[in-house]
Scaffold this motif. Structure first.
Motif, mmCIF file in Angstrom:
data_model
loop_
_atom_site.group_PDB
_atom_site.id
_atom_site.type_symbol
_atom_site.label_atom_id
_atom_site.label_comp_id
_atom_site.label_asym_id
_atom_site.label_seq_id
_atom_site.Cartn_x
_atom_site.Cartn_y
_atom_site.Cartn_z
ATOM 1 N N MET A 135 0.824 -1.213 0.000
ATOM 2 C CA MET A 135 0.000 0.000 0.000
ATOM 3 C C MET A 135 0.858 1.263 0.000
ATOM 4 S SD MET A 135 -2.947 -1.332 2.656
ATOM 5 C CE MET A 135 -4.064 0.059 2.517
ATOM 6 N N ILE A 136 2.041 1.189 0.654
ATOM 7 C CA ILE A 136 2.951 2.341 0.635
ATOM 8 C C ILE A 136 3.388 2.651 -0.792
ATOM 9 C CG2 ILE A 136 5.317 3.045 1.232
ATOM 10 C CD1 ILE A 136 4.867 1.816 3.997
ATOM 11 N N GLU A 137 3.715 1.590 -1.560
ATOM 12 C CA GLU A 137 4.133 1.782 -2.952
ATOM 13 C C GLU A 137 3.025 2.442 -3.766
ATOM 14 O OE1 GLU A 137 7.171 1.391 -4.260
ATOM 15 O OE2 GLU A 137 7.736 0.998 -2.165
ATOM 16 N N GLU A 138 1.773 2.008 -3.528
ATOM 17 C CA GLU A 138 0.636 2.604 -4.236
ATOM 18 C C GLU A 138 0.468 4.074 -3.861
ATOM 19 O OE1 GLU A 138 -1.463 1.417 -6.599
ATOM 20 O OE2 GLU A 138 -0.107 -0.315 -6.688
ATOM 21 N N LYS A 139 0.594 4.392 -2.564
ATOM 22 C CA LYS A 139 0.430 5.771 -2.094
ATOM 23 C C LYS A 139 1.534 6.675 -2.646
ATOM 24 C CE LYS A 139 -3.196 5.454 0.693
ATOM 25 N NZ LYS A 139 -4.407 6.297 0.575
ATOM 26 N N LYS A 140 2.761 6.140 -2.752
ATOM 27 C CA LYS A 140 3.881 6.929 -3.276
ATOM 28 C C LYS A 140 3.626 7.354 -4.716
ATOM 29 C CE LYS A 140 7.806 5.393 -0.459
ATOM 30 N NZ LYS A 140 9.073 4.612 -0.475
#
Length: 953
Positions: A135-140
């Motif tokens: 999810m962090i990768e998506e938010k970035k």
């Protein structure tokens, strides 16, 4: 602020192999969110409703990759559990709420499977960690300017002590980490003591968890602890930094994933009636957790009660999770088996109370500069206010009390100041700096990755009673150039350092000779292979099971012996070889159980399973006795309940306790032994510090032994009460026997039919009842125990106890004086105003068991100067000698049998010869000569003589 009830999920696992072998009955059913449990004997049902009831008992298949997938819509797999619980935790974390998940249940109920899982069936912890980074990768991608930081810590609470499992020093720190309380934050560990590790991928977390489990395994053996009695807490701190309306905001979520200790022992503690001294408690934290949950549930019901958060370390740490700033989920794991009914119903009740708890979670979001400013103000207040606070100490205190109060306050201010300054440093430190440091540590972990080396290098891999810790320790068998011997032991100067009870400084040598590995046990070192103890050098084969000391288990793996990729083969072996399997091998080798073990009666099987579970703990107790020279020995045995005077119980393992150099011995049931074993471990750790006992709890109390004046069961006698149904008196002198069925004395007992006032029937002919089934309406009789005669003079203060049909409590007679032949002079009336068929059947079928108890008179001998180790060696030699004598006697009997067979064969041959020659009789001296002789020449001579005989000879 969001108020909501704590969510509760209950999950039932499949039968394990032990339960299958015991033909266990399924007592749990689930439908929707409802869980139903049946009492095994009465079939009475109890129903509970939870947020989720997960049926994982059956309705699944194993895929090629090992994943357990549903074949029935009823089955709850790992994905289902994560979808219901894990995704909610993630959602809360992203929104800035604190989240807590804790697993509760008895050891072996499936807690760790739900929380951690297996490589093929990942549990909540790995799935939550994986999803956070996805999810962090998506938010970035959506917000390149946003910063996301995840830190990881792993602690353990054992015996009220907190240990940092990621620190090589902290994991073994006996004092542990200290908790501090701060308004608005609650109880927490100071930043200077526990600095969470920044992580940037799930693989980094995996490496850290491996490191934590390794430290946990080493600490467990080093501290003589048990993993099932410890709580493990994995904490993720998830920080999001982003801009909103021109301000830089920070949103922080603390995710606590808690694997609680096994709950079964805390429910049994003290069940044996063994009086534990003040301040000594086993698994205190789980008891306190139950009290906290009960108090919060009472508050929810409108009662004004105090919630005892401060009573244990665990409840202090879980304070936010249970009643404060957190959204909390509880997973209660249960067994489906009837053998675990008591523990399962206890877990369900625990979970039922927990669902009434309400928490008040809030979003943890503040401007970053505001956080820095608040910390700066707090530091200034602490620096300026310290003098004022110290000046405010009451003047009524004595000088000594004043100095102590001043010192404590100064230390408290100093700690708070250090903690605030540390948080300030962390806030000012850039994310990039900490990330770079974390990546450097990750590379160091990879360079020291023993797991990768173990794929191609021969090694020893640990086997732990906790499957999650199995394989966490690997010792590579690498020989430096010119060296062909590795020393294994506890010393810092050995090649392979291991820790555990009974492991010597230099315990054994592992050598490499002609392409094979050999182990040579050193003097007074216990080394076992595949259940058998060795004192001479022996060869190692792939997947041999080794035991060092009392209970340190290893599997020998040599990947170089496989032609093909061995990784899957090794994994299969490691997962199938358990501590239980190793203990079963030891039990079979020692003769405690036979090869037909798995085919026994279910009651016997349950008893033997309990015995196998106790074996390593009994060995550890003996090792502690040797190391502290306690002159105590503990031996397992299976006791038939009839020898205890209880014909309705099942066989059960007990521990025979002996004090060397005396005649003292006791029998402890398993509950009492387990309670004592925990205290022995605590006692041993105290002794290990400096060779002295410093804990005040043990100054006047020794958990290794009972006091000499503790009454013991001497033996059991029985009388047949059937005659009282016919109103016929009984005057008997029954013998009584001890646990080994040895005669130890006799009693004088009378059973005298009487009326309800206790007046004995004088005229037997008039009062006699021929057919009790039809004529007996009421039954009254006197029980008289006149005297006891003990064959041994080592008993005094002898008393008897018994109970008749329908009586729950034993009737105890007065104790005699300082003699082994006391006059008891006991009399009481037994009354049955209404006699039914059950009463008649019982008195017609079962005897009246009378237990004889007494106090042992301690006697010592000259050998008492021997050490405990010498006593063990002496008994071992005596056992070997007795076995040798028995073997010699058996061999002699075999020779005698062979000679007898030869004589019979000679005689048979002579008779056949005579019959063939049509001789009607043979001279007696020929027959005698035939029996006495084994010489073929003499037999040929006899054939000639018989042939020459005529009927007149």
């Amino acid at each position: 602020m969001s108020e909501e009830n704590l969510k509760v999920a209950v999950r039932v696992r499949p039968f394990n192999s032990r339960e299958k072998n015991a033909n266990s009955k399924l007592i749990v059913e689930m439908a929707g969110n409802q869980t139903v449990i049946r009492e095994p004997n009465t079939n009475e049902e109890k129903k509970y409703a939870y947020d989720f009831s997960y049926w994982s008992f059956d309705g699944f298949k194993t895929e090629s990759d090992g994943y357990l997938s549903p074949t029935s819509p009823k089955y709850a797999d790992q994905k289902k559990v994560f979808g219901d619980l894990g995704e909610g935790i993630l959602k809360n974390a992203w929104e800035g709420y604190n989240a807590t998940l804790f697993a509760y249940g008895q050891t072996g109920s499936g807690k760790s499977y739900s929380i951690i899982g297996t490589p093929a069936n990942k549990g909540l912890v790995p799935l939550v960690c994986e999803q956070i980074f996805d999810m962090i990768e998506e938010k970035k991608k959506q917000n390149p300017e946003g910063q996301f930081e995840v830190t990881f810590s792993m602690i353990e609470i054992y015996n009220e002590v907190i240990r940092d499992l990621l620190s090589s020093k902290g994991a073994f720190d006996k004092k542990g980490l200290q908790l501090h309380e701060k308004p608005g934050r609650g109880f927490h560990i100071m930043e200077r003591d526990l600095k969470p590790t920044p992580v940037f991928s799930y693989s980094t977390i995996e490496k850290l968890m491996e490191q934590g489990n390794k430290h946990k395994s080493i600490a467990e053996t080093k501290m003589n602890a048990t993993s099932s009695r410890a709580h493990t807490i994995v904490e993720l701190i998830f920080k999001q930094t982003f801009k909103k309306d021109g301000n830089e905001l920070q949103r922080v979520s603390i995710i606590d994933l808690v694997d609680l200790a096994g709950s079964e022992r805390q429910s049994k503690t003290g069940a044996s009636g063994d009086t534990l001294k003040e301040g000594i408690a086993i698994n205190l934290s789980l008891t306190c957790l139950g009290n906290v949950i009960g108090a919060i549930a009472s508050q929810s019901g409108g009662k004004n009660v105090r919630v005892p958060y401060r009573d244990s370390t665990l409840t202090k740490i879980l304070m936010n999770a249970l009643g404060g700033n957190s959204k909390t989920v509880m997973v209660a794991a249960i067994s489906p088996s009837d053998n675990n009914y008591t523990e399962t119903i206890s877990t369900l009740r625990y979970a039922d109370r927990a669902k009434q708890i309400k928490t008040n979670a809030k979003v943890n979001e503040n401007p970053k500069d505001k956080l820095i400013r608040e910390l700066q103000e707090e530091i200034a207040k602490l620096k300026a206010g310290g003098v004022t606070m110290i000046g405010g100490i009451s003047a009524d205190l004595s000088k000594k009390e004043y100095e102590r109060a001043k010192r404590e306050m100064e230390e408290s201010i100093k700690r708070q100041l250090e903690d605030s300054e540390k948080q300030m440093e962390i806030l000012k430190e850039s994310y990039e700096q900490r990330l770079a440091e974390a990546m450097k540590k990750a590379k160091e972990l990879e360079s020291h990755d023993i797991n990768e080396k173990a794929k191609i290098c021969p090694h020893l891999s640990n086997i732990n009673i906790d499957p999650m810790l199995t394989g966490s320790l690997k010792h590579l068998l690498e020989f430096p150039e010119g060296k062909s011997l590795l020393i294994i032991g506890t010393s810092e100067n050995v090649d392979i350092q291991i820790y555990g009870l009974g492991v010597s400084d230099r315990h054994a040598g592992i050598s490499w000779e002609n392409g094979e590995f050999f182990v040579e046990p050193y003097l007074n070192s216990r080394v076992m292979k595949n259940g058998k103890q060795y004192e001479e050098k022996f060869k190692l084969n792939n997947f041999d099971r080794l035991v060092f000391g009392a209970s340190l288990y290893y599997l020998f793996i040599n990947p170089t012996k496989f032609d093909q990729d061995s990784e899957q083969l090794i994994l299969n072996q490691v997962t199938t070889i358990t501590v239980e399997k190793i203990q079963k091998e030891i039990a079979q080798e020692s003769g405690l159980i036979s090869d037909g073990f798995d085919g026994r009666d279910p009651n016997d099987l349950q008893c033997l399973n309990e015995l196998i579970d106790l074996m390593p703990m009994v060995e550890e107790a003996n090792q502690m006795s040797i190391l502290m020279d306690k002159k105590m020995r503990y031996d397992l045995m299976i006791l038939n309940p009839i020898v205890l005077g209880d014909p309705h119980s099942k066989p059960k393992p007990v521990i025979l306790v002996k004090k060397f150099g005396t005649t003292l011995e006791w029998i402890w049931n398993s509950d009492k032994f387990l309670d004592r074993k925990a205290l022995m471990s605590d006692y041993y750790l105290d002794f290990k510090e400096d060779g002295k006992i410093n804990n005040p709890n043990y100054k006047d109390y020794d958990p290794f032994v009972d006091a000499p004046d503790t009454p013991i069961l001497i033996g059991v006698g029985l009388v047949e009460p059937k005659c009282v149904l016919h109103r016929v008196p009984l005057n008997d002198n029954p013998k009584f026997f001890d646990y080994s069925k040895k005669l130890v004395g006799n009693l004088h007992v009378e059973l005298l039919p009487c009326d309800k006032q206790g007046i004995i029937y004088e005229n037997i002919q008039e009062s006699i009842i021929q057919n009790p089934e039809k004529s007996l309406q009421e039954l009254y009789f006197l029980v008289r125990i006149n005297n006891v005669k003990c064959l041994s003079t080592r008993y005094k203060k002898i008393s008897c106890q018994y109970k008749c049909f329908g009586e729950e409590q034993f009737v105890v007679t007065d104790a005699g004086g300082d003699t082994n032949n006391p006059n008891i002079s006991h009399q009481r009336i037994v009354s049955y105003p209404k006699v039914d068929s059950k009463t008649i059947k019982y008195f017609s079928t079962f005897p009246l068991f009378i237990q004889v108890h007494g106090v042992q008179m301690s006697s010592t001998n000259d050998s008492n100067k021997m050490t405990t180790r010498q006593w063990f060696e002496k008994e071992k030699k005596e056992k070997i000698n007795s076995v040798e004598k028995l073997r010699e006697e058996v061999n002699r009997l075999h020779l005698d049998l062979d000679r007898t067979k030869n004589k019979l064969k000679n005689l048979e041959t002579l008779l056949d010869f005579a019959e063939k020659k049509k001789k009607k009789k043979i001279r007696v001296d020929y027959v005698r000569e035939c029996i006495l002789s084994n010489n073929p020449e003499i037999m040929n001579k006899l054939y000639e003589l018989v042939n020459k005989m005529n009927d007149k000879d």
